[in-house]
Write a protein that holds these residues in place. Structure first.
Motif, PDB file in Angstrom:
ATOM      1  N   ILE A 187     -10.868   1.633   0.062  1.00 57.82           N
ATOM      2  CA  ILE A 187      -9.453   2.005   0.358  1.00 57.82           C
ATOM      3  C   ILE A 187      -9.041   3.051  -0.779  1.00 57.82           C
ATOM      4  O   ILE A 187      -9.116   2.511  -1.902  1.00 57.82           O
ATOM      5  CB  ILE A 187      -8.511   1.079   0.308  1.00 57.82           C
ATOM      6  CG1 ILE A 187      -8.881   0.051   1.918  1.00 57.82           C
ATOM      7  CG2 ILE A 187      -7.120   1.602   0.543  1.00 57.82           C
ATOM      8  CD1 ILE A 187      -8.007  -1.301   1.651  1.00 57.82           C
ATOM      9  N   LEU A 239      -6.093   4.697  -2.489  1.00 60.03           N
ATOM     10  CA  LEU A 239      -4.669   4.340  -2.504  1.00 60.03           C
ATOM     11  C   LEU A 239      -3.834   5.589  -2.340  1.00 60.03           C
ATOM     12  O   LEU A 239      -2.553   5.521  -2.380  1.00 60.03           O
ATOM     13  CB  LEU A 239      -4.535   3.527  -3.785  1.00 60.03           C
ATOM     14  CG  LEU A 239      -5.047   2.063  -3.874  1.00 60.03           C
ATOM     15  CD1 LEU A 239      -4.720   1.642  -5.145  1.00 60.03           C
ATOM     16  CD2 LEU A 239      -4.259   1.300  -2.770  1.00 60.03           C
ATOM     17  N   LEU A 294      -8.168  -5.114   4.147  1.00 59.98           N
ATOM     18  CA  LEU A 294      -8.086  -6.084   2.967  1.00 59.98           C
ATOM     19  C   LEU A 294      -7.904  -7.330   3.514  1.00 59.98           C
ATOM     20  O   LEU A 294      -8.273  -8.469   2.782  1.00 59.98           O
ATOM     21  CB  LEU A 294      -6.886  -5.673   2.271  1.00 59.98           C
ATOM     22  CG  LEU A 294      -6.760  -4.642   1.243  1.00 59.98           C
ATOM     23  CD1 LEU A 294      -5.474  -4.267   0.965  1.00 59.98           C
ATOM     24  CD2 LEU A 294      -7.833  -4.804   0.261  1.00 59.98           C
ATOM     25  N   LYS A 324      -5.945  -3.738  -6.644  1.00 61.68           N
ATOM     26  CA  LYS A 324      -6.652  -2.581  -6.687  1.00 61.68           C
ATOM     27  C   LYS A 324      -8.227  -2.935  -6.694  1.00 61.68           C
ATOM     28  O   LYS A 324      -9.041  -2.050  -5.946  1.00 61.68           O
ATOM     29  CB  LYS A 324      -6.384  -1.755  -8.037  1.00 61.68           C
ATOM     30  CG  LYS A 324      -4.893  -1.010  -8.043  1.00 61.68           C
ATOM     31  CD  LYS A 324      -4.895  -0.338  -9.273  1.00 61.68           C
ATOM     32  CE  LYS A 324      -5.898   0.393  -9.573  1.00 61.68           C
ATOM     33  NZ  LYS A 324      -5.710   1.264 -10.915  1.00 61.68           N
ATOM     34  N   LEU A 362       0.845  -1.370  -0.033  1.00 62.38           N
ATOM     35  CA  LEU A 362      -0.186  -0.022  -0.054  1.00 62.38           C
ATOM     36  C   LEU A 362       0.886   1.275  -0.102  1.00 62.38           C
ATOM     37  O   LEU A 362       0.696   2.413  -0.743  1.00 62.38           O
ATOM     38  CB  LEU A 362      -1.169  -0.059   1.219  1.00 62.38           C
ATOM     39  CG  LEU A 362      -2.223  -1.185   1.044  1.00 62.38           C
ATOM     40  CD1 LEU A 362      -2.891  -1.086   2.627  1.00 62.38           C
ATOM     41  CD2 LEU A 362      -3.300  -0.657   0.044  1.00 62.38           C
ATOM     42  N   ARG A 408      -9.727  -5.236  -5.126  1.00 68.41           N
ATOM     43  CA  ARG A 408     -10.225  -5.674  -3.706  1.00 68.41           C
ATOM     44  C   ARG A 408      -9.959  -4.222  -2.749  1.00 68.41           C
ATOM     45  O   ARG A 408     -10.809  -4.048  -1.772  1.00 68.41           O
ATOM     46  CB  ARG A 408      -8.982  -6.699  -2.815  1.00 68.41           C
ATOM     47  CG  ARG A 408      -9.265  -7.836  -3.663  1.00 68.41           C
ATOM     48  CD  ARG A 408      -8.860  -9.089  -2.854  1.00 68.41           C
ATOM     49  NE  ARG A 408      -9.310 -10.340  -3.254  1.00 68.41           N
ATOM     50  CZ  ARG A 408     -10.408 -10.828  -2.845  1.00 68.41           C
ATOM     51  NH1 ARG A 408     -11.294 -10.180  -1.980  1.00 68.41           N
ATOM     52  NH2 ARG A 408     -10.770 -11.955  -3.167  1.00 68.41           N
ATOM     53  N   CYS A 409      -8.943  -3.359  -2.988  1.00 66.93           N
ATOM     54  CA  CYS A 409      -8.993  -2.125  -2.392  1.00 66.93           C
ATOM     55  C   CYS A 409     -10.267  -1.242  -2.639  1.00 66.93           C
ATOM     56  O   CYS A 409     -10.853  -0.625  -1.722  1.00 66.93           O
ATOM     57  CB  CYS A 409      -7.748  -1.343  -2.793  1.00 66.93           C
ATOM     58  SG  CYS A 409      -6.036  -2.024  -2.214  1.00 66.93           S
ATOM     59  N   GLU A 410     -10.664  -1.299  -4.121  1.00 65.01           N
ATOM     60  CA  GLU A 410     -12.082  -0.513  -4.274  1.00 65.01           C
ATOM     61  C   GLU A 410     -13.258  -1.201  -3.498  1.00 65.01           C
ATOM     62  O   GLU A 410     -13.889  -0.432  -2.906  1.00 65.01           O
ATOM     63  CB  GLU A 410     -12.122  -0.729  -5.734  1.00 65.01           C
ATOM     64  CG  GLU A 410     -13.330   0.130  -6.358  1.00 65.01           C
ATOM     65  CD  GLU A 410     -13.766   0.150  -7.624  1.00 65.01           C
ATOM     66  OE1 GLU A 410     -14.691   0.501  -8.076  1.00 65.01           O
ATOM     67  OE2 GLU A 410     -12.585  -0.289  -8.261  1.00 65.01           O
ATOM     68  N   ASP A 466      -5.940   0.112   6.694  1.00 65.39           N
ATOM     69  CA  ASP A 466      -6.249  -0.542   5.499  1.00 65.39           C
ATOM     70  C   ASP A 466      -5.812  -1.815   5.318  1.00 65.39           C
ATOM     71  O   ASP A 466      -6.395  -2.874   4.574  1.00 65.39           O
ATOM     72  CB  ASP A 466      -5.572   0.412   4.152  1.00 65.39           C
ATOM     73  CG  ASP A 466      -6.304   1.955   4.230  1.00 65.39           C
ATOM     74  OD1 ASP A 466      -7.480   1.922   4.634  1.00 65.39           O
ATOM     75  OD2 ASP A 466      -5.657   2.689   3.440  1.00 65.39           O
TER      76      ASP A 466
END
Length: 281
Positions: free
Chosen positions: A247, A249, A261, A239, A219, A241-243, A257
């Protein structure tokens, strides 16, 4: 890069909506193939360009054909060169997902003096000096919809390897490959492998001890810019999964964060301890 039919240029541009160059046309048929197993997309372009001067510039290497590709879901924005008159480009797994916008175009690769292709409008009668990177031809924007595959397990984008170069008790991270590689000395590697083969409690301890700091480092690197990782297959599912986890970035909240995840692994560890205590009673 923002291109619309109302964009004006100081030189003639061949486009379906423009009369800059008469008696000529430029059209592109874009198709794509999706490898469901690899989650890999390949773009195919079949070009019809009947303006001989622009064709000659492409053949001479003074210009090239390609597409400006924009994918909102993955954040990809790329000017991609393609073969002419038939081109193909394969993209990394997960690089293109959902709605993908493609703008076919021809642009200059070197300066061109007195550019005035046959059929040029009288407005440009004197010829124009073209700099590197100037658009010479544009086609209508095309949209493709890439089926959204299920996201792979987060752990599947990581790889654990032993290394004689890593000091005992430490580990290192390599993000410049298709999978994020965690390097560790052989004794630690064997211990981790043993943990992974046991019960939920030990796997949870492993996730806390290893993956939390690893994901924090990933990250942190992405916060400094993701373009350097665009060619690696791990970027796009990471990315995505971050969305899903909400999260951002561009902001550093690494510890929190990373836990989001990993679906709050510390809470799971606490639950396992409570369960063990209950069994003891």
């Amino acid at each position: 890069m923002k291109i619309t039919e109302s964009t004006s240029y100081p030189h003639p541009v061949l486009a379906p909506w423009s009369d800059d160059i008469a008696n000529a046309s430029f059209s592109t048929m874009v198709t794509f193939q999706l490898d469901q197993e690899e989650n890999q997309v390949s773009i195919h372009c079949d070009v019809v360009l009947n303006q001989p001067d622009i064709v000659a510039l492409i053949n001479e290497g003074a210009a090239t054909f390609g597409c400006f590709i924009k994918c909102q879901d993955t954040g990809m924005r790329r000017l991609q060169k393609l073969g002419f008159p038939i081109g193909k480009q394969e993209f990394a797994s997960g690089a293109l997902i959902g709605r993908v916008q493609l703008r076919p175009m021809v642009w200059s690769l070197r300066p061109i003096s007195g550019y005035r292709p046959a059929g040029t409008h009288a407005e440009f009668a004197g010829g124009t000096d073209i700099e590197i990177g100037q658009i010479l031809a544009l086609d209508d924007e095309q949209i493709i919809e890439v089926t959204r595959p299920p996201l792979p397990p987060l752990e599947s984008i990581f790889e654990i390897q032993s290394s004689d170069e890593v000091p005992e008790g430490e580990f290192e991270l390599d993000t410049e490959s298709d999978r994020i590689t965690v390097l560790m000395p052989n004794a630690t590697y064997q211990l981790v492998q043993d943990f992974r083969q046991t019960n939920d409690a030990t796997r949870t301890v492993l996730m806390n001890a290893l993956y939390v700091p690893v994901i924090m480092e990933v990250l942190d690197q992405l916060c400094d810019g993701e373009r350097q990782f665009e060619q690696y297959r791990w970027l796009y599912p990471f990315k995505a999964r971050c969305e899903i986890a909400g999260i951002d970035l561009s902001k550093r909240d690494l510890f929190n964060d990373a836990q989001r995840l990993l679906l709050n692994p510390f809470a799971l560890l606490s639950q396992l301890i409570e369960d063990d205590n209950g069994d003891a009673d």
